[in-house]
Design a protein around this motif. Structure first.
Motif, PDB file in Angstrom:
ATOM      1  N   ALA A  13      41.082  96.228  24.045  1.00 51.79           N
ATOM      2  CA  ALA A  13      41.800  96.025  22.784  1.00 51.79           C
ATOM      3  C   ALA A  13      42.743  94.836  22.883  1.00 51.79           C
ATOM      4  O   ALA A  13      42.882  94.060  21.926  1.00 51.79           O
ATOM      5  N   VAL A  14      43.392  94.662  24.037  1.00 44.21           N
ATOM      6  CA  VAL A  14      44.286  93.510  24.229  1.00 44.21           C
ATOM      7  C   VAL A  14      43.492  92.211  24.183  1.00 44.21           C
ATOM      8  O   VAL A  14      43.913  91.223  23.568  1.00 44.21           O
ATOM      9  N   VAL A  15      42.317  92.200  24.828  1.00 44.06           N
ATOM     10  CA  VAL A  15      41.470  91.001  24.808  1.00 44.06           C
ATOM     11  C   VAL A  15      41.017  90.700  23.380  1.00 44.06           C
ATOM     12  O   VAL A  15      41.030  89.545  22.930  1.00 44.06           O
ATOM     13  N   ASN A  16      40.607  91.743  22.643  1.00 40.23           N
ATOM     14  CA  ASN A  16      40.195  91.560  21.251  1.00 40.23           C
ATOM     15  C   ASN A  16      41.329  90.961  20.418  1.00 40.23           C
ATOM     16  O   ASN A  16      41.122  90.061  19.592  1.00 40.23           O
ATOM     17  N   LYS A  17      42.530  91.485  20.619  1.00 41.54           N
ATOM     18  CA  LYS A  17      43.682  91.004  19.858  1.00 41.54           C
ATOM     19  C   LYS A  17      43.965  89.539  20.174  1.00 41.54           C
ATOM     20  O   LYS A  17      44.263  88.743  19.273  1.00 41.54           O
ATOM     21  N   LEU A  18      43.854  89.173  21.449  1.00 39.36           N
ATOM     22  CA  LEU A  18      44.083  87.785  21.840  1.00 39.36           C
ATOM     23  C   LEU A  18      43.031  86.864  21.228  1.00 39.36           C
ATOM     24  O   LEU A  18      43.358  85.791  20.695  1.00 39.36           O
ATOM     25  N   LEU A  19      41.772  87.270  21.283  1.00 35.64           N
ATOM     26  CA  LEU A  19      40.711  86.447  20.715  1.00 35.64           C
ATOM     27  C   LEU A  19      40.849  86.309  19.203  1.00 35.64           C
ATOM     28  O   LEU A  19      40.568  85.249  18.635  1.00 35.64           O
ATOM     29  N   PHE A  20      41.280  87.381  18.546  1.00 30.42           N
ATOM     30  CA  PHE A  20      41.467  87.312  17.102  1.00 30.42           C
ATOM     31  C   PHE A  20      42.596  86.343  16.751  1.00 30.42           C
ATOM     32  O   PHE A  20      42.479  85.540  15.824  1.00 30.42           O
ATOM     33  N   ALA A  21      43.700  86.414  17.511  1.00 30.01           N
ATOM     34  CA  ALA A  21      44.809  85.482  17.273  1.00 30.01           C
ATOM     35  C   ALA A  21      44.363  84.048  17.517  1.00 30.01           C
ATOM     36  O   ALA A  21      44.726  83.135  16.754  1.00 30.01           O
TER      37      ALA A  21
END
Length: 333
Positions: A13-21
Motif C-alpha cells: 500500500a505504501v508503494v502504491n501510494k508513492l507511485l500514485f503521488a
C-alpha cells in the motif's frame, strides 16, 4: 503468518501510494510543459505580427493604433510565457525529488528531458477486460489483502480461545504385580489387580475462557464484515476509475480535433490579414481561441494521466500500455 501478511500488504500500500503521488506530479509536470510550449508558440506569433505591423505602419499601410494593439498583445503573451516558465521550473524540481541512483544518491533531470504520453495506449471500453481487471484487483489489492489477513488472524484467535474451553482430560492405568515380575511381563493378566483413574480439569465456571472466546468471535465477525466492505468499495472504485479514464480519453480525442479546427481558423484569418482582408483584432481573437483550446487540451491530457494512475492504484498494481494489470508485488499468501 497472518501478521506477516498484514505487513506485506501494508508495504504494498505504501508503494502504491508513492507511485500514485509520482504519477500525479508527473501529470502536473506534463501539463506545465505543454502550457510552456503553447505560451512560447503564442509569443513567437505575437513577435512576428508585431514586427509585421510595425513595417506596415512605417510604410504607411497601417494606423498607429495597430502597433499599440500588436504591442499590447505581445506584452500579454510575454507575461503568460514567464508564468509558464516558472510553473515548468517548479514542477521539474518536484519531479527531481523522485530520482535516485542505485546507491541511493539523488540526482537531477538531465537537460532537455521532457515528459511524454508515450506508453499510454488507448483503452477500449471492453466489459470483459473490465471484469478481468476487477478480478485481478480482488486478488492483488493491498487493502483487501490486509483485510483478509486480519480476518485470518481473528479466526486463529477464535480457534485458540475455543481450545481453552475443552476440558483437560487424563487417564491412568496401573497393575498390582509382584516385584520380581517385569512391568510388562504377562500383561494384561487376569490374575493381577488393576488400578484405573480418569481426571478432567477445567476452569471454574469457564468465565474467562468463554469471555475470550466471545470477544474473539466478535472480532472475527467484524473482520469478516470489514473484508466484505473493502471488497465492495474496491469494486465500486475500479468501475468509477475506469469510467473516468475512458471519459477523459474521449474528451482528449475530441479536444484534439477542436485544436486542429481552431488552428485552421487562425491560419485562414492570418492569410486574410496578410492580404489586407482582415484586421489585427480578428487575427488576435483567432490566436487566443487557438491558444485557449491548446491549453484546455494540455489540462485534459494531464487529467487523463492522473485518471490512468488512479485506475492503476484501484487495481492494486500498474496498468500496462496494452491494458493488462501488472502487480507491483505478488499478493501475500
Amino acid at each position: 503468518r497472518g501478521l506477516q501478511d498484514i505487513a506485506i500488504a501494508e508495504r504494498q500500500a505504501v508503494v502504491n501510494k508513492l507511485l500514485f503521488a509520482a504519477a500525479k506530479d508527473y501529470a502536473a509536470w506534463y501539463e506545465a510543459w505543454r502550457r510552456r510550449a503553447v505560451a512560447r508558440e503564442g509569443l513567437e506569433l505575437a513577435d512576428v505580427r508585431y514586427r509585421f505591423v510595425q513595417r506596415r505602419f512605417e510604410n504607411g499601410d497601417a494606423a498607429a493604433i495597430d502597433t499599440v494593439e500588436a504591442g499590447l498583445e505581445r506584452q500579454r503573451r510575454i507575461v503568460t510565457a514567464l508564468e509558464a516558465d516558472n510553473d515548468w521550473f517548479g514542477t521539474t524540481q518536484v519531479i527531481s525529488t523522485y530520482l535516485w541512483d542505485e546507491r541511493a544518491v539523488p540526482f537531477d533531470l538531465a537537460p532537455g528531458v521532457v515528459p511524454t504520453l508515450a506508453g499510454l495506449a488507448p483503452m477500449t471500453p471492453d466489459t470483459a477486460a473490465l471484469e478481468d481487471w476487477l478480478a485481478r484487483a480482488l486478488e492483488l489489492h493491498p487493502e483487501l489483502q490486509k483485510a483478509l489477513a486480519r480476518q485470518r488472524v481473528a479466526d486463529a484467535d477464535r480457534r485458540f480461545y475455543g481450545q481453552s474451553l475443552i476440558p483437560a482430560l487424563s487417564a491412568e492405568l496401573g497393575a498390582l504385580k509382584d516385584a520380581a515380575t517385569g512391568p510388562f511381563q504377562d500383561w494384561p493378566s487376569t490374575q493381577d489387580s488393576y488400578k484405573y483413574s480418569f481426571a478432567g480439569r477445567t476452569s471454574l465456571l469457564l468465565m474467562k475462557e468463554r469471555g475470550g472466546y466471545g470477544a474473539a468471535g466478535a472480532k472475527l465477525e467484524s473482520a469478516t464484515l470489514q473484508a466484505a466492505l473493502v471488497r465492495r468499495e474496491l469494486s465500486a472504485t475500479v468501475f468509477a476509475s475506469a469510467n473516468e479514464a475512458l471519459t477523459l480519453q474521449r474528451i482528449v480525442e475530441t479536444q484534439r480535433l477542436a485544436v486542429a479546427q481552431a488552428r485552421a481558423l487562425r491560419d485562414g484569418e492570418s492569410r486574410r490579414f496578410l492580404e489586407g482582408e482582415s484586421t489585427l483584432f480578428l487575427v488576435n481573437q483567432r490566436d487566443r481561441q487557438l491558444l485557449d483550446e491548446a491549453v484546455k487540451l494540455a489540462v485534459y491530457e494531464a487529467k487523463y494521466l492522473g485518471a490512468r494512475a488512479a485506475l492503476a492504484v484501484a487495481l492494486g498494481g500498474t496498468l500496462a500500455g496494452d491494458g493488462t494489470v501488472v502487480p507491483i508485488a505478488e499478493p501475500a499468501r
